[in-house]
Design a protein around this motif. Structure first.
Motif, mmCIF file in Angstrom:
data_model
loop_
_atom_site.group_PDB
_atom_site.id
_atom_site.type_symbol
_atom_site.label_atom_id
_atom_site.label_comp_id
_atom_site.label_asym_id
_atom_site.label_seq_id
_atom_site.Cartn_x
_atom_site.Cartn_y
_atom_site.Cartn_z
ATOM 1 N N ARG A 111 0.867 -1.306 -0.113
ATOM 2 C CA ARG A 111 -0.058 0.009 0.013
ATOM 3 C C ARG A 111 0.827 1.269 0.019
ATOM 4 N NH1 ARG A 111 -3.565 -3.145 3.135
ATOM 5 N NH2 ARG A 111 -2.910 -2.223 5.181
ATOM 6 N N SER A 112 2.042 1.215 0.537
ATOM 7 C CA SER A 112 2.803 2.424 0.656
ATOM 8 C C SER A 112 3.900 2.206 -0.253
ATOM 9 C CB SER A 112 3.291 2.543 1.858
ATOM 10 O OG SER A 112 3.998 1.536 2.688
ATOM 11 N N GLY A 113 4.435 1.213 -0.797
ATOM 12 C CA GLY A 113 5.497 1.080 -1.527
ATOM 13 C C GLY A 113 5.605 0.386 -2.918
ATOM 14 N N GLY A 114 4.282 -0.133 -3.085
ATOM 15 C CA GLY A 114 4.002 -0.919 -4.319
ATOM 16 C C GLY A 114 3.864 0.033 -5.582
ATOM 17 N N LYS A 115 4.154 -0.393 -6.787
ATOM 18 C CA LYS A 115 4.131 0.386 -7.950
ATOM 19 C C LYS A 115 3.399 -0.514 -9.172
ATOM 20 C CE LYS A 115 7.592 3.004 -10.792
ATOM 21 N NZ LYS A 115 8.687 3.044 -11.154
ATOM 22 N N LEU A 116 3.683 -1.639 -9.188
ATOM 23 C CA LEU A 116 3.051 -2.524 -10.503
ATOM 24 C C LEU A 116 1.579 -3.178 -9.715
ATOM 25 C CD1 LEU A 116 6.054 -4.640 -11.781
ATOM 26 C CD2 LEU A 116 5.108 -2.496 -12.652
ATOM 27 N N PRO A 117 0.985 -3.673 -10.670
ATOM 28 C CA PRO A 117 -0.304 -4.053 -10.026
ATOM 29 C C PRO A 117 -0.046 -5.384 -9.317
ATOM 30 C CG PRO A 117 -0.474 -3.608 -12.433
ATOM 31 C CD PRO A 117 1.025 -3.432 -12.297
ATOM 32 N N TRP A 118 -0.868 -5.318 -8.157
ATOM 33 C CA TRP A 118 -0.758 -6.457 -7.185
ATOM 34 C C TRP A 118 -0.662 -7.867 -7.974
ATOM 35 C CZ3 TRP A 118 0.164 -7.439 -2.279
ATOM 36 C CH2 TRP A 118 -0.356 -8.891 -1.583
ATOM 37 N N ALA A 119 -1.321 -8.286 -9.003
ATOM 38 C CA ALA A 119 -1.459 -9.721 -9.546
ATOM 39 C C ALA A 119 -0.058 -9.618 -10.331
ATOM 40 C CB ALA A 119 -2.609 -9.566 -10.670
ATOM 41 N N ALA A 170 -0.103 -23.148 -6.790
ATOM 42 C CA ALA A 170 -0.452 -22.138 -7.726
ATOM 43 C C ALA A 170 -1.798 -21.796 -7.716
ATOM 44 C CB ALA A 170 -0.061 -23.148 -9.051
ATOM 45 N N ALA A 171 -2.641 -22.752 -7.389
ATOM 46 C CA ALA A 171 -4.172 -22.436 -7.512
ATOM 47 C C ALA A 171 -4.262 -21.284 -6.469
ATOM 48 C CB ALA A 171 -5.064 -23.536 -7.346
ATOM 49 N N LEU A 172 -4.041 -21.561 -5.275
ATOM 50 C CA LEU A 172 -3.933 -20.537 -4.265
ATOM 51 C C LEU A 172 -3.239 -19.127 -4.718
ATOM 52 C CD1 LEU A 172 -4.580 -19.713 -1.122
ATOM 53 C CD2 LEU A 172 -2.408 -20.775 -0.515
ATOM 54 N N LEU A 173 -2.059 -19.183 -5.184
ATOM 55 C CA LEU A 173 -1.524 -18.159 -5.472
ATOM 56 C C LEU A 173 -2.311 -17.304 -6.520
ATOM 57 C CD1 LEU A 173 1.952 -19.535 -6.051
ATOM 58 C CD2 LEU A 173 1.467 -17.373 -4.388
ATOM 59 N N GLU A 174 -2.924 -18.119 -7.690
ATOM 60 C CA GLU A 174 -3.774 -17.149 -8.545
ATOM 61 C C GLU A 174 -4.949 -16.749 -7.726
ATOM 62 O OE1 GLU A 174 -4.553 -20.691 -11.114
ATOM 63 O OE2 GLU A 174 -2.801 -20.277 -12.314
ATOM 64 N N ARG A 175 -5.482 -17.379 -6.902
ATOM 65 C CA ARG A 175 -6.740 -16.630 -6.252
ATOM 66 C C ARG A 175 -6.501 -15.376 -5.424
ATOM 67 N NH1 ARG A 175 -7.573 -22.298 -4.912
ATOM 68 N NH2 ARG A 175 -7.011 -21.932 -2.899
ATOM 69 N N LEU A 176 -5.207 -15.681 -4.676
ATOM 70 C CA LEU A 176 -4.738 -14.218 -4.011
ATOM 71 C C LEU A 176 -4.288 -13.296 -5.106
ATOM 72 C CD1 LEU A 176 -2.396 -16.181 -1.450
ATOM 73 C CD2 LEU A 176 -4.822 -15.139 -1.181
ATOM 74 N N ALA A 177 -3.613 -13.538 -6.193
ATOM 75 C CA ALA A 177 -3.333 -12.437 -7.181
ATOM 76 C C ALA A 177 -4.663 -11.728 -7.671
ATOM 77 C CB ALA A 177 -2.675 -13.330 -8.444
ATOM 78 N N SER A 178 -5.677 -12.364 -7.924
ATOM 79 C CA SER A 178 -7.000 -11.859 -8.259
ATOM 80 C C SER A 178 -7.869 -11.129 -7.175
ATOM 81 C CB SER A 178 -7.623 -12.888 -8.962
ATOM 82 O OG SER A 178 -8.207 -13.835 -8.400
ATOM 83 N N ARG A 179 -7.910 -11.810 -5.989
ATOM 84 C CA ARG A 179 -8.955 -11.432 -5.089
ATOM 85 C C ARG A 179 -8.298 -10.454 -3.919
ATOM 86 N NH1 ARG A 179 -11.464 -17.469 -3.977
ATOM 87 N NH2 ARG A 179 -12.086 -17.562 -6.147
ATOM 88 N N GLY A 180 -6.899 -10.543 -3.899
ATOM 89 C CA GLY A 180 -6.096 -9.892 -2.843
ATOM 90 C C GLY A 180 -5.822 -10.601 -1.549
ATOM 91 N N ALA A 181 -5.033 -9.963 -0.666
ATOM 92 C CA ALA A 181 -4.562 -10.882 0.462
ATOM 93 C C ALA A 181 -5.784 -11.226 1.478
ATOM 94 C CB ALA A 181 -3.352 -9.979 1.177
ATOM 95 N N ASP A 182 -6.856 -10.328 1.319
ATOM 96 C CA ASP A 182 -7.836 -10.483 2.558
ATOM 97 C C ASP A 182 -8.440 -11.644 2.173
ATOM 98 O OD1 ASP A 182 -7.205 -8.168 3.770
ATOM 99 O OD2 ASP A 182 -8.933 -6.844 3.281
ATOM 100 N N SER A 183 -8.350 -12.278 0.876
ATOM 101 C CA SER A 183 -9.184 -13.522 0.711
ATOM 102 C C SER A 183 -8.608 -14.727 1.437
ATOM 103 C CB SER A 183 -9.348 -13.793 -0.838
ATOM 104 O OG SER A 183 -8.100 -14.103 -1.245
ATOM 105 N N PHE A 184 -7.335 -14.485 1.959
ATOM 106 C CA PHE A 184 -6.342 -15.624 2.613
ATOM 107 C C PHE A 184 -7.149 -15.696 3.960
ATOM 108 C CE2 PHE A 184 -2.682 -17.041 5.317
ATOM 109 C CZ PHE A 184 -2.563 -18.270 4.340
ATOM 110 N N TYR A 185 -7.760 -14.488 4.532
ATOM 111 C CA TYR A 185 -8.039 -14.252 5.885
ATOM 112 C C TYR A 185 -9.611 -14.472 6.185
ATOM 113 C CZ TYR A 185 -3.155 -13.179 6.589
ATOM 114 O OH TYR A 185 -1.829 -12.997 6.876
#
Length: 549
Positions: free
Chosen positions: A111-119, A177-192
Motif C-alpha cells: 500500500r505504501s511502496g508498491g508500483k506494479l499491479p498486485w497480480a 499455484a491455484a492458491l497464488l492465482e486466487r490471491l493474485a486476483s482477489r487480494g490478500a484479504d481472501s486468505f484471511y
C-alpha cells in the motif's frame, strides 16, 4: 539488485525490477517465489519482519509476526497431566501454528511502496509452482533429515509413491499455484476471510496431533503493524533494525555498541582477541535479550533503557581483552520491568532477502515458518508455521510472570534481524538479513563488524566463520577459520566447542557508486542485478574456482 537464498526467487525479484517495479514489489515477488522453492523455510503460512528505506527519505518497519489464537492461554503447551511439553512434542500438529502474518505484511508494504499491479507480483511464483522447479541438493538433504512430520499431501510432491526424488528432479505444486492465482486476483484479504481461511482453520483444529483452538475470527482479525525502528550510531555509521516483538534488532545494536570502545579494526579479523571481545559482548546482549524482550503490546519492553549509552557503557566495562567473565547475567537498564526468565530455543527454518531499486529504495525482509517445514501441517500446498513454540513454555519463574509467555493475540519473540546501515552522509551503505534461529543476531552483528571494522566487502563479511556465544559456552563454526582459533580463544578463558551452525545470510551494499550483492556460500543463495550479473559466492579465504560448500 536482489539477494536471496535461492536463485529462482532472485530471478523472480529481478523480473519485477525489470518490469518497472519498486524494491517493495520485488521483495514481495521474491518472498512468494521463496515460498514455492523453499517451503521448508518460509511461505504464506508463516510471518515476516520488514525494514524499508525510502528514496524520498525516511525509514519504516513492518511487523507481520504470527499471533496466538485468542483462546490460547499461558499453559498452551502443557500435557493433560499438567507437565510442560518437550519442544519436540509441541511442534508437530495444530497447537504450534500461529495466525499467519506474511500476506497481510505484504499487503501493508504494498500500500505504501508498491508500483506494479498486485497480480503482476504473483506471476513468477505462479509460474514456478505450476510449471515446476528442480529440487536442489540442500532441499533433498533437509527433507530427509527434517521432513518426517509433514503431511502426506506435501510429502507426495517430493516423494511420489513413497520414494524420495533425487536432486535435479522436477516437481510441481498445483494446489499452491491455484492458491497464488486466487490471491493474485482477489487480494490478500481472501486468505484471511472466506474458504481459504476456513480450510486453514479446519486443518489446525482437526490435526491428529495437538489440535488447535484457532478460529476463523482469529484469521479475520489478524493485522500487520507498523512499528518504530530501533537505531543507534556506531562509529561514523547509523544502524537501524526491527524493534520488538523481534529481539534481533535490539540485540545486534547492543552487541555492537558494547564493542565500540575497542579498536576492532586495529585488532583485525584474524585476531583471537577481537573474537573474544565479540563473544563477551554477545553473551551480555543475549542475557538482556532473554530477560526483557517480548511483544510490546503485552509487556513493557525497556527499549530506550537497553540502548541507553550510559547503560551500555557500564555493560561494556564488564568486558576485558585478556580474560573471560566468570559468569554472565542480565543487567538493569533504565525503566527495567520486574525480572523475567530466558527464552526457549529457536530452530533455523527461516530465509532472508535484500532488494535495492534504481530509485534508491531499499528493503530488507526476514520471513519464516519457524522450524524446518514448520508444524508439518499443510493446506492448499503451503506449509503452516510452528511459531507459537517460540513462546516460553512455562509462564512464570521465581514468582514473576514471564514476558514471553503465551497469551491470546500475542506475538512470540523472534530473533529475526533485517537491518539497514547508513553512512555518515545518511546514505544506505548496507542492507542485510539472515536465517538460523538465535544465531541470526550473531550473524548480523558479525557481518556489520566485518564491513565497518574490518573493511571487508559484504560478501566476505557474511562468509567469515562465526564465534557464537549466547551464553558462557561458545561455538566456533566448524569448517571455518574460527575453528582453528580455538586454542588461542581458550588461552583467553573462553569455553569453546567446534560445531556446525547452519547459517544463511544475504545482503546488498552500496560500493563505488553502485549496488553490489552478497550471498552466503553456506546456502544456495545468489545476488543478481537487472543486467543479469550474478554475484559469485565463495567461502572466505577459499579458492574461488571451487564450488561453494
Amino acid at each position: 539488485m536482489v539477494s536471496a537464498a535461492d536463485p529462482r526467487a532472485v530471478a523472480a525479484g529481478v523480473e519485477i525490477l525489470k518490469a518497472g517495479g519498486s524494491a517493495t514489489d520485488a521483495a514481495i515477488a521474491t518472498m512468494l517465489a521463496l515460498g514455492v522453492v523453499e517451503p521448508q523455510s518460509s511461505g504464506m503460512g508463516g510471518g515476516s519482519f520488514w525494514v524499508r528505506h525510502s528514496a524520498k527519505g525516511g525509514l519504516d518497519t513492518i511487523d507481520a509476526r504470527e499471533t496466538a489464537p485468542m483462546a490460547a492461554g499461558p499453559r498452551l503447551f502443557y500435557t493433560a497431566d499438567g507437565q510442560p511439553m518437550d519442544h519436540r512434542v509441541a511442534v508437530p500438529g495444530g497447537k504450534s501454528v500461529g495466525v499467519p502474518g506474511a500476506l497481510r505484511g505484504m499487503a501493508l508494504a504494498y500500500r505504501s511502496g508498491g508500483k506494479l499491479p498486485w497480480a503482476r507480483l504473483f506471476a513468477p511464483a505462479i509460474r514456478i509452482a505450476r510449471d515446476g522447479w528442480q529440487l536442489t541438493p540442500r532441499f533433498v538433504d533437509g527433507l530427509a533429515r527434517n521432513g518426517t512430520h509433514i503431511t502426506p499431501e506435501m510429502r507426495a510432491i517430493f516423494s511420489p509413491g513413497g520414494v524420495a526424488l533425487p536432486a535435479g528432479a522436477t516437481v510441481r505444486n498445483p494446489a499452491q499455484a491455484a492458491l497464488l492465482e486466487r490471491l493474485a486476483s482477489r487480494g490478500a484479504d481472501s486468505f484471511y476471510v472466506g474458504p481459504d481461511a476456513q480450510a486453514l482453520v479446519a486443518t489446525v483444529r482437526n490435526a491428529a496431533q495437538n489440535p488447535s483452538q484457532m478460529t476463523t475470527g482469529d484469521m479475520a482479525s489478524y493485522a500487520a503493524k507498523p512499528r518504530d525502528p530501533v537505531c543507534v550510531p556506531y562509529r561514523s555509521y547509523r544502524i537501524c533494525g526491527m524493534g520488538p516483538p523481534s529481539s534481533g534488532g535490539l540485540t545486534v545494536l547492543m552487541i555492537l555498541k558494547q564493542l565500540e570502545r575497542f579498536d576492532m579494526g586495529a585488532l583485525g579479523k584474524d585476531s583471537a582477541t577481537a573474537w573474544h571481545l565479540f563473544a563477551e559482548s554477545s553473551r551480555l546482549a543475549y542475557a538482556d535479550r532473554n530477560l526483557y524482550i517480548g511483544d510490546p503490546d503485552f509487556v513493557r519492553v525497556p527499549v530506550a533503557g537497553l540502548l541507553d549509552p550510559a547503560y551500555l557503557a557500564g555493560r561494556s566495562a564488564l568486558i576485558a581483552p585478556d580474560r573471560t567473565m566468570a559468569s554472565v547475567a542480565a543487567g538493569t537498564p533504565p525503566d527495567a520491568p520486574p525480572r523475567v526468565r530466558a527464552a526457549p530455543a529457536e530452530v533455523p527454518g527461516t530465509t532472508s532477502l535484500s532488494v535495492a531499486d534504481a530509485q534508491g529504495n531499499v528493503v530488507a525482509v526476514t520471513t519464516t515458518v519457524e522450524g524446518v517445514f514448520g508444524s508439518g501441517l499443510t493446506v492448499n500446498g503451503i506449509v503452516l508455521n510452528n511459531q507459537l513454540t517460540d513462546f516460553d513454555t512455562v509462564p512464570e519463574k521465581d514468582g514473576y510472570l514471564v514476558a514471553n509467555r503465551v497469551e491470546g493475540g500475542k506475538r512470540p519473540r523472534s530473533s529475526m534481524a533485517p537491518t539497514i546501515v547508513y553512512d555518515a552522509q545518511g546514505r544506505v551503505r548496507l542492507s542485510i538479513g539472515a536465517a538460523g534461529g538465535p544465531t541470526i543476531i550473531a550473524q548480523i552483528a558479525k557481518a556489520i563488524m566485518g564491513v565497518i571494522d574490518f573493511g571487508l566487502p559484504a560478501q566476505d563479511a557474511i562468509a567469515m566463520g562465526l564465534l557464537y556465544a549466547p551464553g558462557m559456552q561458545a561455538v566456533a563454526e566448524s569448517g571455518t577459520e574460527r575453528a582453528g582459533m580455538v586454542p588461542a580463544l581458550q588461552a583467553l578463558g573462553e569455553r569453546v566447542a567446534v560445531g556446525p551452525l547452519g547459517l544463511k545470510a544475504n545482503a546488498v551494499e552500496w560500493v563505488g557508486g553502485r549496488w553490489v550483492g552478497a550471498a552466503d556460500p553456506r546456502s544456495e543463495g545468489v545476488a543478481e542485478d537487472e543486467a543479469g550479473t550474478v554475484t559469485k559466492i565463495r567461502r572466505f579465504g577459499s579458492d574461488p574456482s571451487r564450488p561453494p560448500e
